[in-house]
Design an enzyme around this catalytic site. Structure first.
Site, PDB file in Angstrom:
ATOM      1  N   SER A  61     -61.294  20.669   3.913  1.00 51.16           N
ATOM      2  CA  SER A  61     -60.542  19.614   3.224  1.00 51.16           C
ATOM      3  C   SER A  61     -60.986  18.221   3.668  1.00 51.16           C
ATOM      4  CB  SER A  61     -59.047  19.783   3.490  1.00 51.16           C
ATOM      5  OG  SER A  61     -58.626  21.082   3.110  1.00 51.16           O
TER       6      SER A  61
HETATM    7  N1  SAM Z   1     -58.137  24.770   6.389  1.00 53.51           N
HETATM    8  C1  SAM Z   1     -59.520  24.918   6.024  1.00 53.51           C
HETATM    9  C2  SAM Z   1     -60.456  24.140   6.901  1.00 53.51           C
HETATM   10  O1  SAM Z   1     -59.983  23.457   7.815  1.00 53.51           O
HETATM   11  O2  SAM Z   1     -61.663  24.258   6.688  1.00 53.51           O
HETATM   12  C3  SAM Z   1     -59.790  24.608   4.571  1.00 53.51           C
HETATM   13  C4  SAM Z   1     -59.215  25.643   3.700  1.00 53.51           C
HETATM   14  S1  SAM Z   1     -59.944  25.860   2.108  1.00 53.51           S
HETATM   15  C5  SAM Z   1     -59.426  24.389   1.279  1.00 53.51           C
HETATM   16  C6  SAM Z   1     -58.836  27.132   1.534  1.00 53.51           C
HETATM   17  C7  SAM Z   1     -59.059  28.460   2.189  1.00 53.51           C
HETATM   18  O3  SAM Z   1     -58.005  29.333   1.832  1.00 53.51           O
HETATM   19  C8  SAM Z   1     -60.347  29.145   1.744  1.00 53.51           C
HETATM   20  O4  SAM Z   1     -61.141  29.446   2.850  1.00 53.51           O
HETATM   21  C9  SAM Z   1     -59.836  30.399   1.048  1.00 53.51           C
HETATM   22  O5  SAM Z   1     -60.709  31.517   1.182  1.00 53.51           O
HETATM   23  C10 SAM Z   1     -58.525  30.621   1.741  1.00 53.51           C
HETATM   24  N2  SAM Z   1     -57.558  31.459   1.024  1.00 53.51           N
HETATM   25  C11 SAM Z   1     -57.278  31.514  -0.297  1.00 53.51           C
HETATM   26  N3  SAM Z   1     -56.314  32.420  -0.540  1.00 53.51           N
HETATM   27  C12 SAM Z   1     -55.962  32.943   0.665  1.00 53.51           C
HETATM   28  C13 SAM Z   1     -55.017  33.935   1.085  1.00 53.51           C
HETATM   29  N4  SAM Z   1     -54.218  34.555   0.238  1.00 53.51           N
HETATM   30  N5  SAM Z   1     -54.938  34.214   2.404  1.00 53.51           N
HETATM   31  C14 SAM Z   1     -55.732  33.599   3.301  1.00 53.51           C
HETATM   32  N6  SAM Z   1     -56.660  32.675   2.966  1.00 53.51           N
HETATM   33  C15 SAM Z   1     -56.758  32.347   1.668  1.00 53.51           C
END
Ligand code: SAM
Length: 224
Positions: free
Chosen positions: A71
């Protein structure tokens, strides 16, 4: 003779980080001193794939592979501030991604639990966090829309992917007085929602608009 020049010196990441905090966070109203200090210290470039490290401190999200992103720094600062993390807190993050948000949380909380659905990202984040010495973070692979009931309750829960609604299991895993921050809305446009659990129920408020990759899972969106 033609001389070839190859500059192998690294950018001054620490100076870039200080400038990021001043220009992107402080100037936009992030005031929590502990959040600002954590983001002055956590080496964001280490969570970004090498080919994009030159942009690690820019004012934008960056691709980390598997269609996912780390993000924008401002969004990390704002959501962390909304979470009001205390040094004794146990915090759950859904959406580990690169592990950067988890590292920021680990600098502020006692323990961080973070869940990622893409196994390769979970493994890479765990490795980066280990190399950097964040020993109060535990990374789990799986569908975070169920939360992580075995370690509940949590003083803070942060969802870093866009959800159609706040998953009920996450609300139920909040401790009394606990805060939950989650982007909620249609794919492609959400609002930050902050929920506080009180003795007599949940108190909800809406924050700014934002755009996150989708939260995919049993209580989120279907596969893309
Ligand atoms: N917090 C992260 C960072 O610091 O890099 C950025 C997160 S990215 C915007 C969103 C993440 O949520 C992705 O890696 C995606 O694979 C994960 N995601 C989506 N659905 C999910 C779920 N149901 N459970 C866990 N992770 C999930």
């Amino acid at each position: 003779m033609v001389a070839t020049y190859c500059d192998e010196t690294e950018p001054d990441y620490s100076a870039l980080r200080l400038a990021m905090v001043r220009k992107q966070l402080e100037s936009r109203g992030i005031r929590d001193r502990r959040v600002l200090e954590a983001m002055r210290v956590v080496p964001r470039h280490r969570f970004v794939p090498e080919v994009r490290r030159y942009a690690a401190y820019e004012d934008m999200p960056l691709e980390i592979g598997y269609g996912q992103t780390i993000s924008q720094p401002y969004m990390v600062g704002l959501m962390t501030q909304m979470l009001e993390v205390q040094p004794t807190d146990r915090v759950l993050e859904i959406g580990t991604g690169s592990g950067y948000q988890a590292a920021v949380l680990a600098s502020l909380a006692r323990e961080v639990f973070t869940v990622e659905r893409v196994p390769e990202l979970a493994r890479r984040a765990q490795q980066t966090l280990y190399e950097l010495g964040y020993d109060n973070v535990r990374v789990y692979e799986g569908d975070g829309t169920h939360g992580l009931p075995e370690c509940a309750p949590y003083d803070g829960i942060i969802v870093t992917a866009g959800a159609p609604h706040v998953p009920e299991s996450l609300k139920q895993q909040l401790a009394e007085g606990g805060r939950l921050v989650c982007p909620v809305g249609p794919r492609g446009m959400q609002h930050l929602i902050r929920i506080v659990r009180r003795a007599d129920g949940f108190c909800e408020e809406e924050g700014i608009g934002c755009v996150f990759v989708p939260l995919i899972g049993a209580d989120g969106w279907n596969e893309p």
